[in-house]
Motif scaffolding. Structure first.
Motif, mmCIF file in Angstrom:
data_model
loop_
_atom_site.group_PDB
_atom_site.id
_atom_site.type_symbol
_atom_site.label_atom_id
_atom_site.label_comp_id
_atom_site.label_asym_id
_atom_site.label_seq_id
_atom_site.Cartn_x
_atom_site.Cartn_y
_atom_site.Cartn_z
ATOM 1 N N VAL A 1 0.840 -1.194 0.000
ATOM 2 C CA VAL A 1 0.000 0.000 0.000
ATOM 3 C C VAL A 1 0.879 1.250 0.000
ATOM 4 O O VAL A 1 0.652 2.180 -0.778
ATOM 5 C CB VAL A 1 -0.960 -0.002 1.212
ATOM 6 N N GLU A 2 1.884 1.274 0.879
ATOM 7 C CA GLU A 2 2.782 2.438 0.935
ATOM 8 C C GLU A 2 3.517 2.632 -0.388
ATOM 9 O O GLU A 2 3.637 3.762 -0.873
ATOM 10 C CB GLU A 2 3.794 2.269 2.064
ATOM 11 N N GLN A 3 4.004 1.552 -0.953
ATOM 12 C CA GLN A 3 4.724 1.642 -2.227
ATOM 13 C C GLN A 3 3.815 2.200 -3.319
ATOM 14 O O GLN A 3 4.225 3.042 -4.109
ATOM 15 C CB GLN A 3 5.266 0.261 -2.631
ATOM 16 N N THR A 4 2.568 1.763 -3.325
ATOM 17 C CA THR A 4 1.606 2.262 -4.308
ATOM 18 C C THR A 4 1.360 3.748 -4.105
ATOM 19 O O THR A 4 1.316 4.524 -5.070
ATOM 20 C CB THR A 4 0.283 1.471 -4.208
ATOM 21 N N LEU A 5 1.203 4.174 -2.864
ATOM 22 C CA LEU A 5 1.016 5.594 -2.566
ATOM 23 C C LEU A 5 2.229 6.416 -3.003
ATOM 24 O O LEU A 5 2.085 7.491 -3.593
ATOM 25 C CB LEU A 5 0.747 5.799 -1.073
ATOM 26 N N LEU A 6 3.419 5.907 -2.721
ATOM 27 C CA LEU A 6 4.638 6.610 -3.120
ATOM 28 C C LEU A 6 4.706 6.765 -4.633
ATOM 29 O O LEU A 6 5.028 7.849 -5.142
ATOM 30 C CB LEU A 6 5.876 5.875 -2.602
ATOM 31 N N GLU A 7 4.415 5.695 -5.348
ATOM 32 C CA GLU A 7 4.450 5.745 -6.808
ATOM 33 C C GLU A 7 3.398 6.697 -7.361
ATOM 34 O O GLU A 7 3.571 7.261 -8.440
ATOM 35 C CB GLU A 7 4.265 4.334 -7.386
ATOM 36 N N GLY A 8 2.320 6.899 -6.614
ATOM 37 C CA GLY A 8 1.259 7.818 -7.024
ATOM 38 C C GLY A 8 1.484 9.244 -6.545
ATOM 39 O O GLY A 8 0.583 10.074 -6.621
ATOM 40 N N GLY A 9 2.689 9.526 -6.017
ATOM 41 C CA GLY A 9 2.995 10.883 -5.570
ATOM 42 C C GLY A 9 2.388 11.260 -4.234
ATOM 43 O O GLY A 9 2.236 12.442 -3.928
ATOM 44 N N ARG A 10 2.037 10.283 -3.422
ATOM 45 C CA ARG A 10 1.406 10.543 -2.116
ATOM 46 C C ARG A 10 2.333 10.231 -0.946
ATOM 47 O O ARG A 10 1.927 9.628 0.046
ATOM 48 C CB ARG A 10 0.129 9.706 -1.982
ATOM 49 N N GLY A 11 3.573 10.652 -1.054
ATOM 50 C CA GLY A 11 4.541 10.420 0.011
ATOM 51 C C GLY A 11 4.125 11.017 1.337
ATOM 52 O O GLY A 11 4.416 10.461 2.399
ATOM 53 N N ASP A 12 3.402 12.154 1.285
ATOM 54 C CA ASP A 12 2.934 12.779 2.519
ATOM 55 C C ASP A 12 1.964 11.866 3.270
ATOM 56 O O ASP A 12 1.989 11.793 4.495
ATOM 57 C CB ASP A 12 2.305 14.138 2.243
ATOM 58 N N ALA A 13 1.139 11.134 2.542
ATOM 59 C CA ALA A 13 0.198 10.208 3.182
ATOM 60 C C ALA A 13 0.952 9.067 3.866
ATOM 61 O O ALA A 13 0.570 8.635 4.956
ATOM 62 C CB ALA A 13 -0.788 9.653 2.150
#
Length: 121
Positions: A44-56
């Protein structure tokens, strides 16, 4: 003792995230315990990072650390036989790194927040 702390922290992260750090090292100096962990973003975190959601990811990790506070403290107290007075955690994404910091009881840093003023002369 250092291995017990590293293994305990990694186990907690693996149990609750479903993935855990691939490397860990714990340092113990006087009243300070620092555990540095590398790798282990969940899918989930990796997917968020790849989607530009590092802050989340950062916010979620900070929330997780607070919820897990007592469990992390128990790992260090069991391994050291000393009470933990302070626990702080932080993470960064590039490179992927988590740092867990514990201050143990009997610390010169925490004995008296208002020491007496030095006497003149």
């Amino acid at each position: 003792m250092r291995t017990a702390i590293s293994d305990g922290v990694v186990a907690l992260l693996k149990d609750f995230y479903g993935a855990g750090p691939t490397r860990a090292r714990t340092y113990v100096t006087d009243d300070l315990v620092v555990c540095v962990l590398r790798g282990g973003f969940s899918r989930v975190e990796q997917t968020l990072l790849e989607g530009g959601r590092g802050d989340a990811v950062s916010q979620q990790r900070a929330q997780f650390q607070e919820v897990m506070r007592e469990r992390f403290i128990a790992v260090v107290e069991n391994a050291t036989g000393r009470r933990v007075l302070g626990f702080m955690a932080g993470s960064q994404q590039t490179p992927d790194m988590i740092c867990e910091v514990f201050v143990l009881a009997s610390s010169d840093l925490l004995d008296d927040p208002h020491p007496p003023a030095p006497s003149p002369g």
